[in-house]
Design an enzyme around this catalytic site. Structure first.
Site, PDB file in Angstrom:
ATOM      1  N   ARG A  19      52.554  16.075 -31.364  1.00 46.34           N
ATOM      2  CA  ARG A  19      51.129  16.076 -31.721  1.00 46.34           C
ATOM      3  C   ARG A  19      50.287  15.311 -30.719  1.00 46.34           C
ATOM      4  O   ARG A  19      49.092  15.582 -30.569  1.00 46.34           O
ATOM      5  CB  ARG A  19      50.924  15.531 -33.149  1.00 46.34           C
ATOM      6  CG  ARG A  19      51.324  16.519 -34.232  1.00 46.34           C
ATOM      7  CD  ARG A  19      51.130  15.897 -35.607  1.00 46.34           C
ATOM      8  NE  ARG A  19      52.001  14.759 -35.800  1.00 46.34           N
ATOM      9  CZ  ARG A  19      53.206  14.810 -36.369  1.00 46.34           C
ATOM     10  NH1 ARG A  19      53.643  15.943 -36.839  1.00 46.34           N
ATOM     11  NH2 ARG A  19      53.945  13.734 -36.492  1.00 46.34           N
ATOM     12  N   GLU A  27      59.896   5.601 -37.668  1.00 39.11           N
ATOM     13  CA  GLU A  27      59.689   5.248 -39.079  1.00 39.11           C
ATOM     14  C   GLU A  27      60.703   6.015 -39.934  1.00 39.11           C
ATOM     15  O   GLU A  27      61.178   5.533 -40.938  1.00 39.11           O
ATOM     16  CB  GLU A  27      58.252   5.589 -39.501  1.00 39.11           C
ATOM     17  CG  GLU A  27      57.836   4.924 -40.798  1.00 39.11           C
ATOM     18  CD  GLU A  27      56.486   5.411 -41.295  1.00 39.11           C
ATOM     19  OE1 GLU A  27      55.924   6.346 -40.725  1.00 39.11           O
ATOM     20  OE2 GLU A  27      56.034   4.843 -42.299  1.00 39.11           O
TER      21      GLU A  27
END
Ligand code: AMP
Length: 182
Positions: free
Chosen positions: A66, A103
């Site tokens: 992204r 994460e």
């Protein structure tokens, strides 16, 4: 509220929160509603590029995947080239690699060894700063190439994860939308 704050609020209002994606406990920040709106997409790129208008920047570096969307827009705004940092195994030429924890999961990223001239001045752009693992690994790659990181810019920062503490000495770290709590 300043004009800048109002514009950031517009972007923030369009971010869609998807609970438990891609796994339980993750609040995924979906930026596709910004991308599909021409005004918001343009605004996001404009605001990311603005701090660097008038600065001598040689390239904008974007992080897979992204990050590419915003970084290429910023590169066009700043009239520079675009350099991709990709997931390992995707770049065809000789690469430098760096591994890090995400994460969710872990990852290795890579850059072409000849992507940037030593001493060149670059801006690093990604969509979102979470734990900071990706951005720190990207900065390490750039510093290994002898490049000067003039700034690191994110559309979104999960500020409550305090990732900024992990960053090596680098240019100013900026984010447009900052979530101070989960
Ligand atoms: P990190 O290395 O933890 O800072 O993670 C950064 C990368 O993972 C970014 O490039 C994001 O695309 C993605 N990411 C991590 N957490 C999220 C989240 N909560 N929502 C959307 N994307 C995320």
């Amino acid at each position: 509220m300043s004009d800048f704050d109002n514009k950031v609020k517009e972007l923030e209002a369009a971010v869609r929160n998807i609970p438990d994606f891609p796994k339980p406990g993750i609040q995924f920040k979906d930026i596709t509603p910004i991308l599909k709106d021409p005004g918001l997409f343009h605004l996001s790129v404009e605001l990311l590029a603005t701090p660097f208008f008038g600065e001598e920047i040689d390239a904008v570096v974007g992080i897979d995947a992204r990050g590419f969307i915003f970084a290429s827009g910023v590169a066009l705004k700043l009239n520079t080239g675009f350099v991709p940092i990709r997931k390992a195994g995707k770049l065809p030429y000789f690469t430098l690699e760096e591994s890090y924890d995400l994460e969710y999961g872990s990852n290795t990223i890579a850059i072409h060894q000849d992507a940037l001239e030593k001493g060149s001045r670059v801006v690093l752009v990604d969509d979102l700063l979470a734990t900071g693992g990706t951005a720190v690994a990207a900065i390490k790659l750039l510093q290994s190439l002898g490049v000067e990181v003039m700034g690191v810019s994110f559309l979104i920062e999960l500020g409550f994860l305090n990732a900024r503490m992990k960053f090596p000495e680098t240019g100013e770290i900026r984010s447009l939308i900052n979530y101070v709590s989960e």
